[in-house]
Design a protein around this motif. Structure first.
Motif, PDB file in Angstrom:
ATOM      1  N   THR A  52       0.830  -1.206   0.000  1.00 56.98           N
ATOM      2  CA  THR A  52       0.000   0.000   0.000  1.00 56.98           C
ATOM      3  C   THR A  52       0.864   1.255   0.000  1.00 56.98           C
ATOM      4  O   THR A  52       0.607   2.207  -0.751  1.00 56.98           O
ATOM      5  CB  THR A  52      -0.926   0.013   1.226  1.00 56.98           C
ATOM      6  N   ALA A  53       1.906   1.254   0.826  1.00 55.56           N
ATOM      7  CA  ALA A  53       2.794   2.414   0.906  1.00 55.56           C
ATOM      8  C   ALA A  53       3.522   2.638  -0.416  1.00 55.56           C
ATOM      9  O   ALA A  53       3.634   3.778  -0.899  1.00 55.56           O
ATOM     10  CB  ALA A  53       3.798   2.224   2.038  1.00 55.56           C
TER      11      ALA A  53
ATOM     12  N   GLU B  78       2.558   1.614  -3.408  1.00 56.59           N
ATOM     13  CA  GLU B  78       1.594   2.012  -4.432  1.00 56.59           C
ATOM     14  C   GLU B  78       1.302   3.503  -4.352  1.00 56.59           C
ATOM     15  O   GLU B  78       1.167   4.183  -5.379  1.00 56.59           O
ATOM     16  CB  GLU B  78       0.297   1.212  -4.279  1.00 56.59           C
ATOM     17  N   GLN B  79       1.220   4.025  -3.141  1.00 56.20           N
ATOM     18  CA  GLN B  79       0.986   5.456  -2.968  1.00 56.20           C
ATOM     19  C   GLN B  79       2.146   6.266  -3.531  1.00 56.20           C
ATOM     20  O   GLN B  79       1.949   7.308  -4.168  1.00 56.20           O
ATOM     21  CB  GLN B  79       0.776   5.769  -1.486  1.00 56.20           C
ATOM     22  N   GLN B  80       3.359   5.788  -3.310  1.00 58.67           N
ATOM     23  CA  GLN B  80       4.531   6.492  -3.824  1.00 58.67           C
ATOM     24  C   GLN B  80       4.639   6.389  -5.339  1.00 58.67           C
ATOM     25  O   GLN B  80       5.044   7.334  -6.012  1.00 58.67           O
ATOM     26  CB  GLN B  80       5.797   5.928  -3.188  1.00 58.67           C
TER      27      GLN B  80
ATOM     28  N   GLY C  69      -0.062   4.314  -7.828  1.00 56.29           N
ATOM     29  CA  GLY C  69      -1.087   3.306  -8.064  1.00 56.29           C
ATOM     30  C   GLY C  69      -0.510   1.914  -8.227  1.00 56.29           C
ATOM     31  O   GLY C  69       0.705   1.736  -8.393  1.00 56.29           O
TER      32      GLY C  69
END
Length: 219
Positions: free
Chosen positions: A113-114, A116-118, A121
């Protein structure tokens, strides 16, 4: 994403910084096996399946044949690098088990999740891991789990991966696990270096990239 890569890829950094003295092993023939680790075979069929996953993902990601050919040229050592990763995963698992380290599905999901945020997506992260590390989208969670396991092992060993001493401590644990597992590679894929827990001829671009990132960026 260089700072995140520097943080999560401690395993690769440890390999790149390992001591130069080599003790190679793994020269016995095992028909149908690409490697034998802890008495368990990694078959040539399993290895080829992993490689085909990456090639299929690369083709799907490329807009035309020329781009696909360029991708193949950039990853010419994919088969050997893939086997290296498959063996090293088992070595890391053994070292982690010896140190009482475990990784949960929640750990992996939090890291994904971390990242993907960076990256912007899920698709962007998958594309980056495919391009930079030769990891097929279907294997991304496995790859992230390996990096978390390496992080936790370093913490359990009290190894600061930004120091020479810390890297040596981490490498020693991998070397010990490698000897315990009696890693034996089919000669067609190179030789296994017990001291470095790495193939003797493993000099992949992404290892150099990670080493450079560690050198250029402060802790």
């Amino acid at each position: 994403m260089h700072r995140r890569r520097r943080t999560v890829l401690v395993l690769s950094a440890a390999i790149a910084a390992a001591a130069p003295l080599l003790t190679a092993c793994g020269s016995q023939a095992h028909p149908g096996a690409a490697a034998v680790v802890g008495g368990q075979r990694i078959t040539v069929e399993q290895l080829e399946s992993r490689v085909n996953e990456v090639r299929a993902a690369q083709r799907a990601a490329m807009k035309d044949e020329a781009q696909y050919e360029q991708a193949i040229a950039r990853t010419g050592g994919l088969t050997r690098d893939t086997l290296h990763g498959m063996v090293l995963d088992k070595v890391l698992d053994r070292a982690a088990k010896d140190a009482g380290v475990t990784v949960t599905r929640k750990d992996t999901q939090q890291m994904r999740t971390a990242l993907e945020q960076q990256a912007g997506g899920a698709k962007a992260l998958e594309a980056a891991w495919l391009q930079n590390y030769g990891v097929a989208p279907a294997r991304l969670d496995d790859s992230l789990r390996t990096e978390i396991e390496a992080q936790k092992l370093a913490a359990a060993l009290g190894a600061n991966m930004n120091t020479t001493e810390g890297k040596a401590t981490f490498w020693k644990a991998l070397s010990t696990a490698s000897r315990q597992l009696h890693v034996d590679l089919n000669p067609r894929y190179g030789a296994w270096d017990v001291q470095k827990s790495s193939r003797v001829d493993a000099k992949t671009p992404w290892l150099r990239e990670i080493t450079a990132a560690q050198t250029q960026q402060p802790a």
